[in-house]
Motif scaffolding. Structure first.
Motif, PDB file in Angstrom:
ATOM      1  N   ALA A   1       0.751  -1.041   0.037  1.00 24.17           N
ATOM      2  CA  ALA A   1      -0.030   0.026   0.218  1.00 24.17           C
ATOM      3  C   ALA A   1       0.694   1.404  -0.215  1.00 24.17           C
ATOM      4  O   ALA A   1       1.821   1.341   0.707  1.00 24.17           O
ATOM      5  N   THR A   2       0.528   2.327  -0.764  1.00 21.85           N
ATOM      6  CA  THR A   2       1.157   3.561  -0.742  1.00 21.85           C
ATOM      7  C   THR A   2       0.800   4.528   0.165  1.00 21.85           C
ATOM      8  O   THR A   2      -0.528   4.456   0.258  1.00 21.85           O
ATOM      9  N   LEU A   3       1.500   4.771   1.239  1.00 24.86           N
ATOM     10  CA  LEU A   3       1.122   5.690   2.485  1.00 24.86           C
ATOM     11  C   LEU A   3       1.629   7.030   2.029  1.00 24.86           C
ATOM     12  O   LEU A   3       2.453   7.354   1.318  1.00 24.86           O
ATOM     13  N   VAL A   4       0.826   7.838   2.567  1.00 24.86           N
ATOM     14  CA  VAL A   4       1.022   9.451   2.467  1.00 24.86           C
ATOM     15  C   VAL A   4       1.367   9.794   3.886  1.00 24.86           C
ATOM     16  O   VAL A   4       0.944   9.600   4.902  1.00 24.86           O
ATOM     17  N   LYS A   5       2.684  10.424   3.907  1.00 24.97           N
ATOM     18  CA  LYS A   5       3.394  11.230   5.119  1.00 24.97           C
ATOM     19  C   LYS A   5       2.569  12.487   5.450  1.00 24.97           C
ATOM     20  O   LYS A   5       2.771  13.481   4.620  1.00 24.97           O
ATOM     21  N   SER A   6       2.223  12.732   6.683  1.00 26.64           N
ATOM     22  CA  SER A   6       1.586  14.311   7.081  1.00 26.64           C
ATOM     23  C   SER A   6       2.243  14.615   8.209  1.00 26.64           C
ATOM     24  O   SER A   6       2.153  13.655   9.014  1.00 26.64           O
ATOM     25  N   VAL A   7       2.600  15.535   8.504  1.00 22.38           N
ATOM     26  CA  VAL A   7       3.007  16.352   9.644  1.00 22.38           C
ATOM     27  C   VAL A   7       1.852  17.608  10.256  1.00 22.38           C
ATOM     28  O   VAL A   7       1.851  18.258   9.757  1.00 22.38           O
ATOM     29  N   ASP A   8       1.735  17.110  11.743  1.00 18.19           N
ATOM     30  CA  ASP A   8       0.790  17.825  12.065  1.00 18.19           C
ATOM     31  C   ASP A   8       1.372  19.369  12.777  1.00 18.19           C
ATOM     32  O   ASP A   8       2.646  19.282  12.637  1.00 18.19           O
TER      33      ASP A   8
ATOM     34  N   THR B   1       2.256  11.523  10.723  1.00 17.93           N
ATOM     35  CA  THR B   1       1.205  10.355  10.661  1.00 17.93           C
ATOM     36  C   THR B   1       1.259   9.670   9.193  1.00 17.93           C
ATOM     37  O   THR B   1       1.534  10.484   8.381  1.00 17.93           O
ATOM     38  N   TYR B   2       1.084   8.671   9.049  1.00 19.44           N
ATOM     39  CA  TYR B   2       1.055   7.900   7.608  1.00 19.44           C
ATOM     40  C   TYR B   2      -0.379   7.579   7.470  1.00 19.44           C
ATOM     41  O   TYR B   2      -1.211   6.825   8.174  1.00 19.44           O
ATOM     42  N   SER B   3      -1.003   7.744   6.272  1.00 18.14           N
ATOM     43  CA  SER B   3      -2.410   7.267   5.855  1.00 18.14           C
ATOM     44  C   SER B   3      -2.328   6.780   4.456  1.00 18.14           C
ATOM     45  O   SER B   3      -1.528   7.209   3.915  1.00 18.14           O
ATOM     46  N   LEU B   4      -3.518   5.850   4.281  1.00 21.93           N
ATOM     47  CA  LEU B   4      -3.762   5.845   2.866  1.00 21.93           C
ATOM     48  C   LEU B   4      -4.458   6.881   2.129  1.00 21.93           C
ATOM     49  O   LEU B   4      -5.187   7.347   2.634  1.00 21.93           O
ATOM     50  N   PRO B   5      -3.869   7.256   0.764  1.00 23.06           N
ATOM     51  CA  PRO B   5      -4.586   8.239   0.066  1.00 23.06           C
ATOM     52  C   PRO B   5      -6.115   7.943  -0.315  1.00 23.06           C
ATOM     53  O   PRO B   5      -6.426   6.768  -0.569  1.00 23.06           O
TER      54      PRO B   5
ATOM     55  N   ARG C   1      -8.952   7.912   1.439  1.00 23.18           N
ATOM     56  CA  ARG C   1      -9.558   7.205   2.545  1.00 23.18           C
ATOM     57  C   ARG C   1      -9.851   8.094   3.774  1.00 23.18           C
ATOM     58  O   ARG C   1      -9.094   9.193   4.178  1.00 23.18           O
ATOM     59  N   ALA C   2     -11.074   7.908   4.405  1.00 25.76           N
ATOM     60  CA  ALA C   2     -11.379   8.545   5.643  1.00 25.76           C
ATOM     61  C   ALA C   2     -10.345   8.245   6.724  1.00 25.76           C
ATOM     62  O   ALA C   2      -9.853   7.211   6.996  1.00 25.76           O
ATOM     63  N   LYS C   3      -9.990   9.374   7.491  1.00 25.03           N
ATOM     64  CA  LYS C   3      -9.140   9.047   8.608  1.00 25.03           C
ATOM     65  C   LYS C   3      -9.837   9.311   9.838  1.00 25.03           C
ATOM     66  O   LYS C   3     -10.853   9.949  10.297  1.00 25.03           O
ATOM     67  N   VAL C   4      -9.448   8.553  11.075  1.00 29.33           N
ATOM     68  CA  VAL C   4     -10.219   8.677  12.293  1.00 29.33           C
ATOM     69  C   VAL C   4      -9.598   9.874  13.140  1.00 29.33           C
ATOM     70  O   VAL C   4      -8.510   9.908  12.975  1.00 29.33           O
ATOM     71  N   VAL C   5     -10.346  10.748  13.633  1.00 27.17           N
ATOM     72  CA  VAL C   5     -10.158  11.902  14.366  1.00 27.17           C
ATOM     73  C   VAL C   5     -10.416  11.755  15.833  1.00 27.17           C
ATOM     74  O   VAL C   5     -11.198  11.011  16.447  1.00 27.17           O
ATOM     75  N   GLU C   6      -9.047  11.820  16.480  1.00 25.22           N
ATOM     76  CA  GLU C   6      -9.026  11.448  18.072  1.00 25.22           C
ATOM     77  C   GLU C   6      -8.979  12.493  18.764  1.00 25.22           C
ATOM     78  O   GLU C   6      -8.466  13.690  18.331  1.00 25.22           O
ATOM     79  N   ASP C   7      -9.330  12.342  19.989  1.00 26.78           N
ATOM     80  CA  ASP C   7      -9.354  13.698  21.126  1.00 26.78           C
ATOM     81  C   ASP C   7      -7.909  13.515  21.599  1.00 26.78           C
ATOM     82  O   ASP C   7      -7.126  12.596  21.273  1.00 26.78           O
ATOM     83  N   SER C   8      -7.583  14.305  22.599  1.00 20.47           N
ATOM     84  CA  SER C   8      -6.349  14.207  23.199  1.00 20.47           C
ATOM     85  C   SER C   8      -5.931  13.110  24.147  1.00 20.47           C
ATOM     86  O   SER C   8      -4.659  12.656  24.164  1.00 20.47           O
ATOM     87  N   ALA C   9      -7.062  12.336  24.464  1.00 23.28           N
ATOM     88  CA  ALA C   9      -6.794  11.172  25.241  1.00 23.28           C
ATOM     89  C   ALA C   9      -6.611   9.990  24.427  1.00 23.28           C
ATOM     90  O   ALA C   9      -6.284   8.853  24.906  1.00 23.28           O
ATOM     91  N   GLY C  10      -7.006  10.135  23.147  1.00 24.65           N
ATOM     92  CA  GLY C  10      -6.764   9.047  22.063  1.00 24.65           C
ATOM     93  C   GLY C  10      -8.126   8.351  21.779  1.00 24.65           C
ATOM     94  O   GLY C  10      -8.318   7.256  21.206  1.00 24.65           O
ATOM     95  N   THR C  11      -9.177   8.813  22.458  1.00 20.48           N
ATOM     96  CA  THR C  11     -10.412   8.287  22.147  1.00 20.48           C
ATOM     97  C   THR C  11     -11.137   8.842  20.717  1.00 20.48           C
ATOM     98  O   THR C  11     -10.883   9.959  20.303  1.00 20.48           O
ATOM     99  N   PRO C  12     -11.439   7.724  19.689  1.00 21.90           N
ATOM    100  CA  PRO C  12     -11.858   7.969  18.519  1.00 21.90           C
ATOM    101  C   PRO C  12     -13.289   8.745  18.480  1.00 21.90           C
ATOM    102  O   PRO C  12     -13.891   8.369  19.205  1.00 21.90           O
TER     103      PRO C  12
END
Length: 68
Positions: A25-32, A38-42, A44-55
């Motif tokens: 799979a080709t991953l896309v690198k993104s820097v916050d 973080t690496y993600s698939l192009p 595709r929807a990504k999961v947004v988490e809060d500061s505690a890591g809860t999706p």
């Protein structure tokens, strides 16, 4: 519908099937803004988490698309 004229031998069938290979799979690198990488698939929807890591929800192109 196409119908084979002759029976394909077991060896020929297996040789043809052995040529198929999965691709990595080709991953896309993104820097916050915080510097987190973080690496993600192009496309595709990504999961947004809060500061505690809860999706919280799923996001695509900056828009909420689904609840988790």
């Amino acid at each position: 519908m196409a119908v084979p004229k002759r029976k394909m031998s077991r060896a020929s069938t297996r040789m043809r099937r052995s040529q198929w290979k999965a691709e990595a799979a080709t991953l896309v690198k993104s820097v916050d803004a915080s510097g987190k990488v973080t690496y993600s698939l192009p496309h595709r929807a990504k999961v947004v988490e809060d500061s505690a890591g809860t999706p919280l929800f799923m996001e695509y192109k900056g828009r909420k698309v689904a609840d988790v």
